[in-house]
Design an enzyme around this catalytic site. Structure first.
Site, mmCIF file in Angstrom:
data_model
loop_
_atom_site.group_PDB
_atom_site.id
_atom_site.type_symbol
_atom_site.label_atom_id
_atom_site.label_comp_id
_atom_site.label_asym_id
_atom_site.label_seq_id
_atom_site.Cartn_x
_atom_site.Cartn_y
_atom_site.Cartn_z
ATOM 1 N N TYR A 39 40.230 33.624 42.031
ATOM 2 C CA TYR A 39 38.948 33.916 41.384
ATOM 3 C C TYR A 39 38.107 34.842 42.267
ATOM 4 C CZ TYR A 39 34.310 33.430 39.386
ATOM 5 O OH TYR A 39 33.081 33.711 38.841
ATOM 6 N N SER A 92 30.330 38.253 40.754
ATOM 7 C CA SER A 92 29.990 36.933 41.281
ATOM 8 C C SER A 92 29.794 37.039 42.790
ATOM 9 C CB SER A 92 31.108 35.927 40.985
ATOM 10 O OG SER A 92 30.897 34.707 41.673
#
Length: 252
Positions: A152, A139
């Site tokens: 995250y 990501s």
């Protein structure tokens, strides 16, 4: 020879789109996910054109992963491409207000799960030799921090560095390793992150022309179908309408 791709988190989003894209190209599929009914439905749909093994599996369950991989039989035991897609984000609160259980769940899925599946399948991917691929879905959060990203962001930074280090270890095997890092992408991601808040989902993507799962599937296919002598180490994708903001400054 028909090739086989192993896809984690294939019940929705990027994983489902990858399953459809690789089936379109005639690859056999091993699709995994926790939702058995959805897996079976996808397998029924795609098995009209290719061979599909639907494998209900929680990547956080180490023994279940080991047992599932050990039980693979032909043609599903000849893995030419592994797409480590299973992952999630939970919560948007600042670190000091976060739920520790959500932190642990993200670490278990995004770090432990990905590394467990990779470890279990490495011998099979290496056996296929030159041109086989491992594609890890990272990501932009692994590159660019943002408020509420905390754990995250950390897990996706792990995916990036794990991919690069794995590439070092696999030198000479012919196996390719790529980390694909999407930016703003429309899927169930935000619904999961916000506990099913549809309004938060709609607000995030409204008017943004975000990346679609099919875009990621096309990119994964491109990575897996490159000439054998080429490896894309890291690839960051953003929607054209997404960019960066200035540094934040807190003033007294």
């Amino acid at each position: 020879m028909t090739k086989t791709v192993f896809i984690t988190g294939a019940t929705s989003g990027f994983g489902l789109a990858c399953a459809k894209r690789f089936a379109q190209e005639g690859w056999n599929l091993v699709i995994t996910g926790r939702r058995k009914e959805r897996l079976d439905s996808i397998a029924q749909e795609l098995s009209a054109s290719v061979k599909v093994l639907a494998l209900p599996l929680d990547v956080c369950d180490t023994q279940a992963v080991k047992d599932a991989v050990a039980a693979l039989t032909a043609p599903f035991d000849q893995i030419h491409c592994l797409i480590n897609n299973a992952g999630l984000a939970l919560g948007t609160d600042p670190a000091q207000h976060c739920d520790l259980e959500q932190w642990h769940q993200m670490i278990d899925t995004n770090v432990k799960g990905l590394s467990t599946v990779t470890h279990a399948l490495l011998p099979k991917v290496i056996e296929q030799g030159a041109g086989s691929s491992i594609i890890n879905i990272g990501s932009v959060a692994g590159h660019w921090p943002y408020p509420g990203g905390n754990v995250y962001c950390g897990t996706k930074a792990f995916v990036e560095q794990f991919s690069l280090a794995l590439r070092c270890d696999l030198q000479g095997t012919g196996v390719r390793v790529s980390c694909l890092a999407p930016g703003l992408a429309e899927s169930e991601f935000t619904l999961v992150r916000t506990g099913g808040d549809q309004s938060a989902h709609d607000k995030l993507y409204a008017g943004a022309e975000p990346i679609q799962p099919e875009d990621i599937a096309d990119t994964c296919w491109w990575l897996a179908s490159l000439p054998k002598h080429l490896n894309v180490n890291s690839l960051e994708l953003m929607a054209v309408r997404q960019a960066w903001s200035p540094f934040a400054i807190h003033r007294e």
